[in-house]
Design a protein around this motif. Structure first.
Motif, PDB file in Angstrom:
ATOM      1  N   HIS A   2      -7.042  32.699 -11.222  1.00  0.00           N
ATOM      2  CA  HIS A   2      -6.106  31.832 -10.748  1.00  0.00           C
ATOM      3  C   HIS A   2      -4.688  31.136 -11.768  1.00  0.00           C
ATOM      4  O   HIS A   2      -4.177  32.318 -12.706  1.00  0.00           O
ATOM      5  N   GLU A 122      -9.305  40.493 -15.232  1.00  0.00           N
ATOM      6  CA  GLU A 122      -8.233  41.043 -14.449  1.00  0.00           C
ATOM      7  C   GLU A 122      -7.492  41.535 -14.802  1.00  0.00           C
ATOM      8  O   GLU A 122      -7.398  42.368 -15.901  1.00  0.00           O
ATOM      9  N   ASP A 141      -1.947  41.831  -8.731  1.00  0.00           N
ATOM     10  CA  ASP A 141      -2.888  41.678  -8.696  1.00  0.00           C
ATOM     11  C   ASP A 141      -4.039  41.381  -7.381  1.00  0.00           C
ATOM     12  O   ASP A 141      -3.422  41.095  -5.981  1.00  0.00           O
ATOM     13  N   SER A 144      -6.379  39.498  -5.534  1.00  0.00           N
ATOM     14  CA  SER A 144      -5.902  37.787  -5.018  1.00  0.00           C
ATOM     15  C   SER A 144      -4.807  38.200  -4.043  1.00  0.00           C
ATOM     16  O   SER A 144      -4.220  37.095  -3.322  1.00  0.00           O
ATOM     17  N   LEU A 146      -2.093  39.372  -5.085  1.00  0.00           N
ATOM     18  CA  LEU A 146      -0.695  37.954  -5.523  1.00  0.00           C
ATOM     19  C   LEU A 146      -0.208  38.941  -6.216  1.00  0.00           C
ATOM     20  O   LEU A 146       0.161  39.582  -6.918  1.00  0.00           O
TER      21      LEU A 146
END
Length: 209
Positions: A2, A122, A141, A144, A146
C-alpha cells in the motif's frame, strides 16, 4: 503493498509512504518537509516506519529527513554517494530558496544499483538513475508494478538538468534503459505532480519522442 502520497513544501514535492499491509512496517520516501503532516499519516494508518529513503539530495526532497529520523529513531538510506555534495550544500540551498536553515548530514547508508530494501513482506529494488543529479536513485516494487522515480520522469515532462552536475544525456539514458525496461504497465510516482505509467510516457511524452 500500500502507499499514500503527501505533497509537502511550497514545491508540492511528493513524499511517499509505502507499507506492508500484513506487518504495518513502512518506509518514508523523500520527506522534504512538513514532518508533522507526515507524522499524522503514520499515526492514522498505524504504521511502523523502519527507515527513510531518499531519491536525491535536493532540499525539497530531504529537508525533513533528519527531523523525522530523530523523532522515530530510524535510519536515513540513500541516495547514491555521488549526491553527497548536494547534502553538504543544504544551507546554501535553503538560502537560495528561502527555506528555514537545514544542516548538512550524511545518510546512514548510501545506495547503489541493484540494492534491495526490505520492510515487512515487501522488497524494493534500487536503480541508479543519474542525470537530474549524479546520485539519483529510484525504487521499484515488482509485486505491485509501482516505481517511485523522484525527479527523473514526470507526467508529460522529464527532470531538469541545468543544476550543478546535471546531465541531459545521462537522464535520457536513465529513462530509456533503467525505467522503460521495467515494463509499460508499471505505474510511477514522480517527485512532483500526478503519476502516470511508463508505457504512456514512452508513447506520448514530448520530451522523449
Amino acid at each position: 503493498m500500500h502507499h499514500t502520497i503527501i505533497p509537502v513544501t511550497p514545491f508540492l514535492q511528493n513524499c511517499s509512504v509505502l507499507w506492508c499491509e500484513e506487518t504495518r512496517q513502512a518506509v518514508v520516501i523523500d520527506p522534504g518537509g512538513e514532518v508533522d503532516r507526515i507524522e499524522q499519516v503514520l499515526e492514522r494508518e498505524r504504521l511502523i516506519p523502519t527507515r527513510i529513503l531518499l531519491t536525491h539530495g535536493h532540499l525539497d526532497h530531504v529537508g525533513g529527513a533528519t527531523a523525522l529520523a530523530r523523532k522515530r529513531a530510524i535510519p536515513i538510506t540513500g541516495p547514491h554517494q555521488e549526491d553527497q555534495f548536494w547534502l553538504d550544500s543544504l544551507p546554501a540551498q535553503c538560502e537560495w530558496l528561502g527555506f528555514p536553515r537545514c544542516e548538512p548530514f550524511l545518510p546512514d547508508e548510501w545506495l547503489n544499483e541493484g540494492d534491495t530494501i526490505r520492510f515487512g513482506q515487501e522488497i524494493l529494488k534500487v536503480r541508479h538513475c543519474p542525470g537530474h543529479t549524479p546520485g539519483h536513485v529510484i525504487f521499484f516494487d515488482a509485486g505491485s508494478a509501482l516505481a517511485v522515480v523522484g525527479d527523473v520522469l514526470f507526467k508529460g515532462s522529464v527532470g531538469r538538468t541545468d543544476f550543478p552536475r546535471g546531465n541531459q544525456a545521462q537522464l535520457m539514458e536513465s529513462i530509456h534503459r533503467k525505467l522503460f525496461s521495467l515494463g509499460d504497465e508499471v505505474r510511477f510516482i514522480p517527485g512532483h505532480g500526478p503519476g502516470s505509467t511508463l508505457g504512456h510516457e514512452r508513447r506520448t511524452n514530448p520530451y522523449l519522442q
